[in-house]
Design a protein around this motif. Structure first.
Motif, PDB file in Angstrom:
ATOM      1  N   ASP A 243       0.829  -1.217   0.000  1.00  0.00           N
ATOM      2  CA  ASP A 243       0.000   0.000   0.000  1.00  0.00           C
ATOM      3  C   ASP A 243       0.865   1.270   0.000  1.00  0.00           C
ATOM      4  OD1 ASP A 243      -2.345  -1.492  -0.007  1.00  0.00           O
ATOM      5  OD2 ASP A 243      -2.395  -1.605   2.181  1.00  0.00           O
ATOM      6  N   VAL A 244       1.859   1.265  -0.845  1.00  0.00           N
ATOM      7  CA  VAL A 244       2.760   2.416  -0.958  1.00  0.00           C
ATOM      8  C   VAL A 244       2.084   3.491  -1.806  1.00  0.00           C
ATOM      9  CG1 VAL A 244       4.994   3.210  -1.810  1.00  0.00           C
ATOM     10  CG2 VAL A 244       4.801   0.965  -0.708  1.00  0.00           C
ATOM     11  N   ARG A 245       1.862   4.647  -1.224  1.00  0.00           N
ATOM     12  CA  ARG A 245       1.168   5.739  -1.908  1.00  0.00           C
ATOM     13  C   ARG A 245       2.180   6.733  -2.487  1.00  0.00           C
ATOM     14  NH1 ARG A 245      -4.217   5.679  -0.993  1.00  0.00           N
ATOM     15  NH2 ARG A 245      -4.440   7.860  -1.649  1.00  0.00           N
ATOM     16  N   VAL A 246       2.095   6.897  -3.806  1.00  0.00           N
ATOM     17  CA  VAL A 246       3.032   7.739  -4.541  1.00  0.00           C
ATOM     18  C   VAL A 246       2.234   8.772  -5.321  1.00  0.00           C
ATOM     19  CG1 VAL A 246       4.786   7.750  -6.351  1.00  0.00           C
ATOM     20  CG2 VAL A 246       4.718   5.874  -4.710  1.00  0.00           C
ATOM     21  N   PRO A 247       2.643  10.040  -5.321  1.00  0.00           N
ATOM     22  CA  PRO A 247       1.901  11.063  -6.070  1.00  0.00           C
ATOM     23  C   PRO A 247       1.794  10.710  -7.556  1.00  0.00           C
ATOM     24  CG  PRO A 247       3.493  12.093  -4.606  1.00  0.00           C
ATOM     25  CD  PRO A 247       3.779  10.616  -4.574  1.00  0.00           C
ATOM     26  N   VAL A 248       0.677  11.071  -8.165  1.00  0.00           N
ATOM     27  CA  VAL A 248       0.452  10.709  -9.583  1.00  0.00           C
ATOM     28  C   VAL A 248       1.523  11.302 -10.481  1.00  0.00           C
ATOM     29  CG1 VAL A 248      -2.034  10.377  -9.362  1.00  0.00           C
ATOM     30  CG2 VAL A 248      -1.141  12.660  -9.860  1.00  0.00           C
ATOM     31  N   GLU A 249       2.095  12.438 -10.092  1.00  0.00           N
ATOM     32  CA  GLU A 249       3.099  13.069 -10.946  1.00  0.00           C
ATOM     33  C   GLU A 249       4.412  12.286 -10.981  1.00  0.00           C
ATOM     34  OE1 GLU A 249       2.821  15.599  -7.087  1.00  0.00           O
ATOM     35  OE2 GLU A 249       1.459  14.589  -8.491  1.00  0.00           O
ATOM     36  N   ASN A 250       4.535  11.254 -10.143  1.00  0.00           N
ATOM     37  CA  ASN A 250       5.732  10.422 -10.167  1.00  0.00           C
ATOM     38  C   ASN A 250       5.720   9.404 -11.297  1.00  0.00           C
ATOM     39  OD1 ASN A 250       6.325  11.782  -7.804  1.00  0.00           O
ATOM     40  ND2 ASN A 250       7.093   9.967  -6.757  1.00  0.00           N
ATOM     41  N   LEU A 251       4.569   9.221 -11.955  1.00  0.00           N
ATOM     42  CA  LEU A 251       4.502   8.285 -13.074  1.00  0.00           C
ATOM     43  C   LEU A 251       5.251   8.868 -14.267  1.00  0.00           C
ATOM     44  CD1 LEU A 251       2.995   5.501 -13.496  1.00  0.00           C
ATOM     45  CD2 LEU A 251       1.417   6.790 -14.934  1.00  0.00           C
TER      46      LEU A 251
END
Length: 415
Positions: A243-251
């Protein structure tokens, strides 16, 4: 067909060679002593001091920016090194490869090189400011999370790690291993490949995303050994992401574009391994010759026995052939791009480790019991090169691609 080197090629390779002789090789003893003292998982001051000297000598980030691709942001010159071509870098990497840890001295070690290329080609300005700049300055290290223990990752479509959109974040769940570099305490960034849409066309399911390793849910489960070597302070880790939450802009680039990025990253990465491997083979050959000339058996030097003459000759022939193929692949990458050079890249990726393994094995034999001990680097070098037959795709995958290309030449004749 001109095989002579340009002035620039001679200049850079000569400067790296001279730096290796003058600065790196005399530091071998200090490196070993420092690694054996206290915590093995720590930055080594021997390397850090050499980094300052390499940067001062203009031998820093030699591989940047990558050839054959442009940044998506107009900051090419701000985030650049010496702007070497693949051929120019090949000659330098061979010199670096003679000592396993030397590439880091020039900020040219894997997986940072490949990760920096990804950030340079596909990252936004924000990605570059946060991650690429400190990587290029040698302040942090990075990892590449692709391989998984639960599937045959030689077929990257098998990768099962989930990257699921949830509002302004992506939630990542999965297990990775052989995450090279994750053992280094300076490792702060991972580029992870996973699936954003399992229902899409098979090569449009994957994406790559930037993961801060300090994010909650990222856990280093264990550090793996390679034939008993832990490769400290670099290390290869098994990593779980829960459940690692990463900001969408990191894609990077967008959903479904993971394979596109992988091809841009792995082509240069594969040939970098081969360049360094040639240098390691040269080092093993030199060690073998010196050993054979220093020992006597049955009334004459070992070097005077005909079996060793045959092995030395074979080693020199194989190194020269492999170097020519490597330079051909690098030249094609420079002139026509990675896609056109894919067969040459595949061929050198298979050939270089096989060549080096045979020579290192003969060098071990020449050293007798010492060859398999820790008193020499040969056993560790063999273990490292043996792992390259898996890294960036196993032999069988590259051989399959080469064979399919050959079959295609005669496909019309069979109809």
């Amino acid at each position: 067909m001109d095989f002579s080197l340009t002035q620039r090629e001679r200049d850079f390779s000569g400067r790296v060679r001279e730096f290796m002789v003058r600065e790196v090789r005399p530091s071998l003893k200090g490196y070993a002593q420092e690694l054996a003292t206290g915590d093995r998982w720590k930055p080594l001051q021997t390397i850090e001091q050499l980094k300052d000297k390499a940067r001062g000598a203009g031998l820093w980030n030699l591989f940047m920016p990558p050839s054959g691709g442009q940044s998506h942001v107009d900051d090419t010159f701000e985030f650049s090194g010496e702007r070497l071509t693949n051929v120019e870098y090949a000659l330098c990497a061979e010199e670096m490869g003679r000592i396993g840890w030397a590439s880091e001295v020039f900020n040219c070690s894997a997986p940072d090189t490949g990760n920096m290329e990804v950030l340079h080609r596909y990252g936004t300005r924000a990605h570059k400011d946060r991650w690429l700049r400190p990587l290029m300055d040698g302040e942090i290290r990075s990892a590449f999370l692709m391989t998984e223990p639960d599937v045959a990752s030689s077929d990257a479509t098998n990768i099962g790690t989930s990257i699921r959109r949830d509002g302004e974040h992506y939630v990542i769940n999965g297990r990775k291993w052989w995450s090279s570099g994750a053992g280094d305490p300076r490792c702060k960034l991972a580029i992870l490949m996973g699936k954003t849409d399992p229902q899409a066309e098979v090569h449009r399911q994957q994406a790559m995303i930037l993961v801060d390793l300090d994010t909650p849910g990222v856990k280093i489960e264990r550090l793996l050994s390679v034939y008993g070597y832990d490769h400290a302070p670099h290390g290869h880790a098994e990593v779980t992401l829960t459940d690692v939450r990463v900001p969408v802009e990191n894609l990077l680039l967008g959903e479904g574009r993971g394979f596109e990025i992988a091809q841009g990253r792995l082509g240069p990465g594969r040939i970098h391994h081969c360049m360094r491997t040639i240098g390691l083979a040269e080092e093993a050959l030199e060690a073998m010759i010196r050993r054979l000339g220093s020992r006597t058996v049955f009334g004459k030097r070992i070097s005077e026995h005909s079996v060793w003459e045959e092995r030395i000759a074979r080693a020199r022939i194989d190194i020269e052939m492999t170097r020519l193929l490597c330079l051909k692949a690098a030249d094609m990458m420079d002139r026509a791009g990675n896609k056109i050079a894919r067969n040459e890249i595949a061929m050198i990726k298979v050939q270089a480790p096989h060549m080096a393994l045979a020579i290192i094995d003969d060098a071990i034999q020449a050293h007798g019991g010492g060859g398999v001990s820790g008193d020499f680097e040969l056993a560790a070098d063999w273990a490292h090169v043996r792992s390259l037959r898996f890294a960036d795709g196993p032999d069988e995958v590259h051989a399959r691609a080469i064979a399919r290309s050959e079959f295609a030449k005669y496909r019309d004749e069979r109809r």
